[in-house]
Write an enzyme that holds these catalytic residues in place. Structure first.
Site, short mmCIF file in Angstrom:
data_model
loop_
_atom_site.label_atom_id
_atom_site.label_comp_id
_atom_site.label_asym_id
_atom_site.label_seq_id
_atom_site.Cartn_x
_atom_site.Cartn_y
_atom_site.Cartn_z
N VAL A 131 133.15 65.63 56.87
CA VAL A 131 133.59 66.66 57.80
C VAL A 131 133.77 67.84 56.83
CG1 VAL A 131 134.55 67.63 59.59
CG2 VAL A 131 134.02 65.30 59.71
N PRO A 132 132.83 68.82 56.37
CA PRO A 132 132.91 69.36 55.20
C PRO A 132 133.71 70.75 55.27
CG PRO A 132 130.95 69.99 56.30
CD PRO A 132 131.51 68.86 57.11
N CYS A 133 135.08 70.29 55.36
CA CYS A 133 136.04 71.45 55.34
C CYS A 133 136.03 72.34 54.01
CB CYS A 133 137.48 70.92 55.70
SG CYS A 133 137.82 69.52 54.64
N HIS A 134 135.64 71.58 52.79
CA HIS A 134 135.56 72.42 51.68
C HIS A 134 134.33 73.67 51.82
CE1 HIS A 134 132.06 69.29 51.46
NE2 HIS A 134 131.49 70.11 50.69
#
Length: 170
Positions: A131-134
């Site tokens: 879950v690409p919070c970056h």
């Protein structure tokens, strides 16, 4: 009962957590909010979901965009889940701002939404990388808000081929 497993990434060790069928956590060891959704009663176990998550991570860290997701079941409020669903829609190698996410939610709810509220939800994402919070950045190009530190955020975005000249570290 929850279960854990470990993954040796090129950017540091990762702990995986599962409810037995789905991934409920993925954290760089020692990061802010590390394992904050992991139940006290948990044990290490080999599970198919961990093998699928490792396959996803192997592809990702080899510089390829995985074409699948392991089953995900993060535990959170409906608001946080809505934010994380938007994170999942950010394409590999691209970014979105906290403000853009807030506007998307505000349009769906016909109400106002603050970028700060979105930032809190992004920061508490329990399934890092997948879950690409970056991929979330400040409106002004600031690389803020990654639970494992800006250096890891830069490494992940660079791995995805993001043009880092557009961004700065505050």
């Amino acid at each position: 009962m929850q279960y854990t497993a470990h993954y040796a990434s090129p950017f540091g060790p990762i702990t995986l957590a599962s409810d037995g069928t789905s991934l409920v956590g993925l954290w760089f060891d020692g990061q802010k909010y590390f394992a904050d959704t992991l139940e006290d009663a948990h044990r290490q176990k080999s599970l198919p979901v961990f093998e699928e998550a490792r396959r996803w991570l192997d592809l990702y860290f080899s510089g390829k965009e995985p074409s699948f997701l392991p089953p995900l079941a993060p535990k959170a409020t409906p608001f946080r889940k809505k934010v994380w669903d938007i994170l999942l829609s950010i394409p590999y190698g691209q970014t979105m701002t906290y403000g853009e996410i807030a506007k998307t939610i505000a349009r769906e709810q016909s109400s106002r939404m603050s970028a700060q509220a979105v930032g809190g939800a992004v920061g508490h994402n329990p399934i890092s990388i997948i879950v690409p919070c970056h991929r979330v950045v400040g409106t002004n190009g600031s690389l803020t808000g990654y639970a494992d530190g800006i250096d890891k955020k830069v490494q992940l975005l660079t791995l995805e081929g993001v043009d880092m000249t557009r961004f700065f570290v505050p």
